[in-house]
Design an enzyme around this catalytic site. Structure first.
Site, PDB file in Angstrom:
ATOM      1  N   GLN A 185      -2.773  15.187  37.898  1.00  0.00           N
ATOM      2  CA  GLN A 185      -3.622  15.757  38.945  1.00  0.00           C
ATOM      3  C   GLN A 185      -4.403  14.678  39.679  1.00  0.00           C
ATOM      4  O   GLN A 185      -4.623  14.768  40.895  1.00  0.00           O
ATOM      5  CB  GLN A 185      -4.581  16.786  38.326  1.00  0.00           C
ATOM      6  CG  GLN A 185      -5.409  17.555  39.333  1.00  0.00           C
ATOM      7  CD  GLN A 185      -4.584  18.568  40.120  1.00  0.00           C
ATOM      8  OE1 GLN A 185      -3.463  18.901  39.724  1.00  0.00           O
ATOM      9  NE2 GLN A 185      -5.127  19.054  41.221  1.00  0.00           N
ATOM     10  N   THR A 230       9.795  23.921  16.606  1.00  0.00           N
ATOM     11  CA  THR A 230       8.881  24.313  17.679  1.00  0.00           C
ATOM     12  C   THR A 230       7.446  24.361  17.159  1.00  0.00           C
ATOM     13  O   THR A 230       7.200  24.517  15.965  1.00  0.00           O
ATOM     14  CB  THR A 230       9.236  25.700  18.242  1.00  0.00           C
ATOM     15  OG1 THR A 230       9.011  26.685  17.217  1.00  0.00           O
ATOM     16  CG2 THR A 230      10.681  25.761  18.715  1.00  0.00           C
ATOM     17  N   MET A 286      22.633  19.461  14.064  1.00  0.00           N
ATOM     18  CA  MET A 286      22.073  20.658  13.426  1.00  0.00           C
ATOM     19  C   MET A 286      22.262  21.889  14.302  1.00  0.00           C
ATOM     20  O   MET A 286      22.919  22.842  13.914  1.00  0.00           O
ATOM     21  CB  MET A 286      20.581  20.456  13.154  1.00  0.00           C
ATOM     22  CG  MET A 286      20.227  19.356  12.186  1.00  0.00           C
ATOM     23  SD  MET A 286      18.441  19.433  11.821  1.00  0.00           S
ATOM     24  CE  MET A 286      18.190  17.870  11.011  1.00  0.00           C
ATOM     25  N   ALA A 323      21.052  29.234   2.266  1.00  0.00           N
ATOM     26  CA  ALA A 323      20.642  27.834   2.177  1.00  0.00           C
ATOM     27  C   ALA A 323      21.437  27.072   1.121  1.00  0.00           C
ATOM     28  O   ALA A 323      21.738  25.886   1.292  1.00  0.00           O
ATOM     29  CB  ALA A 323      19.149  27.754   1.862  1.00  0.00           C
ATOM     30  N   GLY A 349      20.371  28.092  17.410  1.00  0.00           N
ATOM     31  CA  GLY A 349      19.313  27.092  17.495  1.00  0.00           C
ATOM     32  C   GLY A 349      19.239  26.285  16.226  1.00  0.00           C
ATOM     33  O   GLY A 349      20.232  25.742  15.770  1.00  0.00           O
ATOM     34  N   SER A 350      18.053  26.221  15.620  1.00  0.00           N
ATOM     35  CA  SER A 350      17.855  25.420  14.420  1.00  0.00           C
ATOM     36  C   SER A 350      17.718  26.265  13.151  1.00  0.00           C
ATOM     37  O   SER A 350      17.109  25.852  12.175  1.00  0.00           O
ATOM     38  CB  SER A 350      16.607  24.533  14.595  1.00  0.00           C
ATOM     39  OG  SER A 350      16.792  23.634  15.664  1.00  0.00           O
ATOM     40  N   GLU A 396      10.304  13.225   9.994  1.00  0.00           N
ATOM     41  CA  GLU A 396      10.808  13.563  11.325  1.00  0.00           C
ATOM     42  C   GLU A 396       9.668  13.995  12.239  1.00  0.00           C
ATOM     43  O   GLU A 396       9.597  13.597  13.406  1.00  0.00           O
ATOM     44  CB  GLU A 396      11.842  14.687  11.220  1.00  0.00           C
ATOM     45  CG  GLU A 396      12.416  15.118  12.560  1.00  0.00           C
ATOM     46  CD  GLU A 396      13.430  16.242  12.448  1.00  0.00           C
ATOM     47  OE1 GLU A 396      13.922  16.684  13.495  1.00  0.00           O
ATOM     48  OE2 GLU A 396      13.714  16.674  11.312  1.00  0.00           O
ATOM     49  N   ARG A 397       8.740  14.780  11.710  1.00  0.00           N
ATOM     50  CA  ARG A 397       7.627  15.265  12.529  1.00  0.00           C
ATOM     51  C   ARG A 397       6.646  14.147  12.862  1.00  0.00           C
ATOM     52  O   ARG A 397       6.052  14.149  13.941  1.00  0.00           O
ATOM     53  CB  ARG A 397       6.960  16.437  11.817  1.00  0.00           C
ATOM     54  CG  ARG A 397       7.840  17.673  11.914  1.00  0.00           C
ATOM     55  CD  ARG A 397       7.548  18.771  10.950  1.00  0.00           C
ATOM     56  NE  ARG A 397       8.583  19.800  11.103  1.00  0.00           N
ATOM     57  CZ  ARG A 397       8.795  20.775  10.226  1.00  0.00           C
ATOM     58  NH1 ARG A 397       8.053  20.863   9.139  1.00  0.00           N
ATOM     59  NH2 ARG A 397       9.757  21.657  10.433  1.00  0.00           N
TER      60      ARG A 397
END
Length: 385
Positions: free
Chosen positions: A344, A373, A131, A184, A137-138, A250-251
């Site tokens: 930590q 993102t 992609m 698109a 980028g995307s 996908e997410r």
């Protein structure tokens, strides 16, 4: 036994429990002894794929008639969790099985399904989806890669970057413009079998902040000639719609991964503070340690519970894009916070690469970037208000 307090979700049937046990044993036996070397080499070997295929850990949700496991996304989630809990976060199987194969299954012609899916299930074919492009980028509506039809062929030209499985993949779904004048509506998905694609070239394996062994790469397509039957589906201009339909799944793949990484980080830290001493007592005996880990365990448990609820909805076909965006954004943001606090508690050792918590810290950072993102996730959520 998990360190979390989340109960077994309703969708976790007995066969899924057995699958989780099988996958965990396989990862520990076949991959575990080699993870250090693969990490140091910044690469894992090709036979990793065929071993996963032989074990039935690829394409679990693809119907049996096409060589898959005949399961659902729940089966994919269980397997992906096993990869991550076993420390193999760099393996590109979740994308191969949960993104690439479903595109072919859901949108491909019958001939395409029979041609490609059985080989993806065995690991003979390794899948990737191209992609992202340099400079865009995307932004999928404005991709510059083109697939121009000439007679009974398409001629593919363009370049892609940040491509997971880029060095191993021999089946690549490429997002391209079949009508460059359109936005698109001009996007189509083209399938490239690299063994029969003069003009295809792999670029460098990209150096990254984390996921060192993952073969994230640049790809180049220079007058690659494809038969018309390599257009995914039957009609041009369907690519953007096809991509949008698969985004919730996908997410969720990312959310499942984030939850497993969180769980592993908490488990590693609990084990460490019970063994390490400072000022004459175990680190776990300090109230600050107890409070920090109590909060981390709580947040990891909440994340897994929400993720499990989303998996159930996805399996039922009820998961909407907004809720999937919530899951992706919140689990990956929380992952970063939990791992930071866990590191930590390791003190200086947490900064040493030989400690898994250090690698988890680096590997977790990209989760807020890929698959959309987290800023884009918030934008999608805000539109529902």
């Amino acid at each position: 036994m998990t360190v979390l307090s989340a109960p077994r979700p309703a969708w976790m049937s007995e066969d899924l429990v057995l699958l989780e046990e099988q996958a965990s044993r396989f990862v520990a036996a076949e991959y575990g002894p080699h993870l250090e070397k693969w990490h140091d080499d910044h690469f894992y070997p090709r036979e990793v794929w065929t071993k996963a295929g032989q074990a039935g850990l690829l394409c679990a949700m693809i119907p049996e008639e096409y060589g898959g496991g005949g399961g659902s996304f729940a089966h994919e989630a269980v397997i992906n969790r096993a990869f991550s809990l076993g420390g193999f976060d760099a393996f590109g199987a979740p994308l191969h099985s949960g993104i690439v194969a479903p595109y072919i299954w859901r949108f491909g012609t019958e001939e395409q399904k029979k041609r490609w899916l059985p080989k993806l299930a065995t690991g003979e074919l390794v899948g990737a989806i191209a992609m992202s492009e340099p400079g865009t980028g995307s932004d999928l509506q404005n991709v510059r890669t083109t697939a121009v039809k000439k007679g009974n062929r398409y001629v593919l030209n363009g370049s892609k970057t940040f491509i997971t499985n880029g060095q191993h993949a021999n089946l690549i779904i490429v997002v391209a413009k079949t009508d460059p004048k359109e936005g698109a509506k001009g996007v189509s998905l083209m399938v490239v079998e690299t063994g029969d694609a003069p003009g295809f070239r792999r670029g460098r394996k990209l150096k990254k902040l984390g996921l060192d062994a993952a073969d994230t790469s640049e790809l180049f397509f220079e007058d690659v000639s494809l038969p018309t039957e390599n257009l995914l589906g039957t009609d041009e201009g369907q690519g953007f719609v096809q991509l949008m339909k698969e985004l919730p799944q996908e997410r969720m793949i990312v959310a499942v991964h984030a939850c497993a990484m969180m769980e592993r980080a908490v488990a590693l830290t609990v084990d460490y503070v019970k063994q390490r001493t400072a000022f004459g007592k175990k680190i776990v005996e300090f109230q600050n340690t107890q409070f920090e880990l109590a909060e981390c365990k709580t947040e990891a448990t909440i994340a897994k519970s929400f993720c499990d609820q989303c998996i159930e909805r996805l399996v039922k076909g009820e998961l909407d894009t907004v809720t999937a965006s919530m899951a992706k954004y919140w689990t990956t943001d929380t992952l970063g916070k939990v791992i930071d606090r866990c590191l930590q508690l390791f003190g200086g050792y947490g900064f040493m690469d030989e400690y898994p918590i250090s690698r988890l810290y680096r590997d977790a950072r990209v989760m807020r970037i890929y698959a959309g993102t987290n800023e884009i996730m918030k934008l999608l959520i805000a539109r529902s208000l």
